[in-house]
Design an enzyme around this catalytic site. Structure first.
Site, PDB file in Angstrom:
ATOM      1  N   ASP A 166      30.114  32.660  41.989  1.00 42.77           N
ATOM      2  CA  ASP A 166      31.176  33.803  42.747  1.00 42.77           C
ATOM      3  C   ASP A 166      30.776  34.922  43.171  1.00 42.77           C
ATOM      4  O   ASP A 166      30.584  36.149  42.249  1.00 42.77           O
ATOM      5  CB  ASP A 166      31.600  33.920  41.182  1.00 42.77           C
ATOM      6  CG  ASP A 166      33.404  34.170  41.539  1.00 42.77           C
ATOM      7  OD1 ASP A 166      32.616  34.417  42.900  1.00 42.77           O
ATOM      8  OD2 ASP A 166      34.027  34.402  40.350  1.00 42.77           O
ATOM      9  N   ASN A 198      33.567  40.627  46.043  1.00 41.71           N
ATOM     10  CA  ASN A 198      33.421  42.035  46.998  1.00 41.71           C
ATOM     11  C   ASN A 198      32.750  43.247  46.233  1.00 41.71           C
ATOM     12  O   ASN A 198      32.238  44.156  46.326  1.00 41.71           O
ATOM     13  CB  ASN A 198      34.518  42.169  47.404  1.00 41.71           C
ATOM     14  CG  ASN A 198      35.316  41.901  48.550  1.00 41.71           C
ATOM     15  OD1 ASN A 198      34.734  41.297  49.481  1.00 41.71           O
ATOM     16  ND2 ASN A 198      36.975  41.112  48.390  1.00 41.71           N
ATOM     17  N   LYS A 252      28.744  36.722  40.326  1.00 40.35           N
ATOM     18  CA  LYS A 252      28.306  36.052  39.215  1.00 40.35           C
ATOM     19  C   LYS A 252      27.782  34.874  39.163  1.00 40.35           C
ATOM     20  O   LYS A 252      27.987  34.027  40.112  1.00 40.35           O
ATOM     21  CB  LYS A 252      29.795  35.940  38.161  1.00 40.35           C
ATOM     22  CG  LYS A 252      30.188  37.884  37.530  1.00 40.35           C
ATOM     23  CD  LYS A 252      31.885  37.049  37.475  1.00 40.35           C
ATOM     24  CE  LYS A 252      31.250  36.604  35.800  1.00 40.35           C
ATOM     25  NZ  LYS A 252      32.929  36.013  35.225  1.00 40.35           N
ATOM     26  N   TYR A 307      49.777  27.905  51.235  1.00 37.93           N
ATOM     27  CA  TYR A 307      49.840  28.161  52.661  1.00 37.93           C
ATOM     28  C   TYR A 307      49.511  26.739  53.845  1.00 37.93           C
ATOM     29  O   TYR A 307      49.060  26.435  53.506  1.00 37.93           O
ATOM     30  CB  TYR A 307      48.056  28.726  52.804  1.00 37.93           C
ATOM     31  CG  TYR A 307      48.396  29.981  52.220  1.00 37.93           C
ATOM     32  CD1 TYR A 307      49.391  30.684  51.467  1.00 37.93           C
ATOM     33  CD2 TYR A 307      47.548  31.330  52.875  1.00 37.93           C
ATOM     34  CE1 TYR A 307      49.042  32.048  50.960  1.00 37.93           C
ATOM     35  CE2 TYR A 307      47.300  32.158  52.454  1.00 37.93           C
ATOM     36  CZ  TYR A 307      48.239  33.186  51.600  1.00 37.93           C
ATOM     37  OH  TYR A 307      48.436  34.417  50.816  1.00 37.93           O
ATOM     38  N   GLY A 348      42.175  32.977  50.292  1.00 38.10           N
ATOM     39  CA  GLY A 348      40.933  33.785  49.620  1.00 38.10           C
ATOM     40  C   GLY A 348      40.040  31.988  48.754  1.00 38.10           C
ATOM     41  O   GLY A 348      41.153  31.657  47.648  1.00 38.10           O
ATOM     42  N   ASP A 396      38.308  32.256  45.766  1.00 39.22           N
ATOM     43  CA  ASP A 396      38.596  32.642  44.917  1.00 39.22           C
ATOM     44  C   ASP A 396      39.853  32.556  44.325  1.00 39.22           C
ATOM     45  O   ASP A 396      39.756  31.481  43.426  1.00 39.22           O
ATOM     46  CB  ASP A 396      37.857  33.981  44.533  1.00 39.22           C
ATOM     47  CG  ASP A 396      39.133  34.833  45.632  1.00 39.22           C
ATOM     48  OD1 ASP A 396      40.070  34.886  46.573  1.00 39.22           O
ATOM     49  OD2 ASP A 396      38.323  36.310  45.487  1.00 39.22           O
ATOM     50  N   THR A 411      45.004  65.162  34.624  1.00 42.09           N
ATOM     51  CA  THR A 411      45.408  64.691  35.707  1.00 42.09           C
ATOM     52  C   THR A 411      44.052  63.455  36.099  1.00 42.09           C
ATOM     53  O   THR A 411      44.766  62.198  36.131  1.00 42.09           O
ATOM     54  CB  THR A 411      44.199  65.503  36.931  1.00 42.09           C
ATOM     55  OG1 THR A 411      44.445  66.247  37.194  1.00 42.09           O
ATOM     56  CG2 THR A 411      44.009  64.896  38.175  1.00 42.09           C
TER      57      THR A 411
END
EC number: 2.7.1.33
Length: 246
Positions: free
Chosen positions: A7, A10, A14, A93, A100, A102, A175
């Site tokens: 897998d 980006n 894995k 789709y 994607g 994934d 912050t």
């Protein structure tokens, strides 16, 4: 037969062996940079692999680097692609290749595991949200920046804003906490809003499933969620079972 699942996202690579039961074995994460991936795969894999199954949403350069490294060890490589229909799962789709792989594999895994309505949320570089009903019909989804990407973009535009650190609180007094609360909170709010929309669409409450490298942090704020770290690999194992039978 020795078979492995890969897998390539980006953010992470894995991999796991494919067991004789058709399921993904123990997953391991490997270095993700083009210059490191060949050595990492050489250390992780047996000397020879009969077949490797790859799902990739990574950049072309990294994908080629992984394929080159796998070619040196694998007798055969099969690359998973999104299909308009796979068993009972049908993709919403009109152009399935734009979904994607994934996301496609995560839907296969979720439907195979429970066969009920599910809102599937992947938390990696992007935050992806997909709704699938109990009959396997994908009803569409959403894509947004993940909290990690939000922090990285803010830091790139305003380097004084730290890219990591901080805790989630409702109203932060520093912050770091403000960044963590704002970025995590944006993702949580989108998931919760999507869950409300899913309830209205289905007339019932779907199961909430989280996966991906950033899912653990969000899961603490979503107590009804189920976290499945290897969801894409699980889906790839299902896809590989059909490939090996052809």
């Amino acid at each position: 037969m020795s078979a492995w699942l890969f897998d390539l996202g980006n953010t992470r690579l894995k991999c796991a062996p494919l067991g004789h039961d058709g399921r993904a074995g123990l997953a391991i994460a490997l270095p993700h940079r083009e210059e490191d991936v060949a050595q990492a795969l050489a250390q992780a894999l047996p000397e020879r692999v009969d077949v490797g199954y790859l799902a990739s949403v990574a950049s072309p350069g990294l994908r080629v680097a992984v394929l080159d490294a796998l070619t040196a060890r694998c007798s055969r490589i099969s690359i998973a692609r999104t299909q308009s229909r796979f068993g009972p799962v049908r993709i919403a789709y009109a152009q399935p290749n734009k979904l994607g792989v994934d996301r496609f594999l995560a839907l296969l895994a979720v439907h195979a595991q429970a066969g009920d309505d599910a809102l599937v949320c992947g938390v990696g570089t992007a935050l992806t949200i997909d709704l699938i009903d109990r009959d396997g019909q994908h009803l569409g989804g959403r894509i947004a920046p993940s909290p990690t990407l939000m922090r990285e973009v803010l830091h790139a535009r305003a380097p004084q804003l730290p890219v990591t650190g901080g805790d989630y609180v409702d109203f932060a007094a520093d912050t770091e906490d403000a960044l963590a609360s704002g970025c995590d909170g944006a993702a949580i709010a989108l998931i919760e809003r999507s869950l409300d929309a899913a309830k209205a669409r289905l007339g019932r409450t779907p199961r909430l499933v989280l996966h991906g490298g950033g899912s653990e942090t969000l899961a603490t704020r979503l107590p009804d969620a189920t976290q499945v770290a290897t969801l894409v690999l699980d889906g790839l194992a299902i896809w590989a079972g059909t490939e090996s039978a052809t």
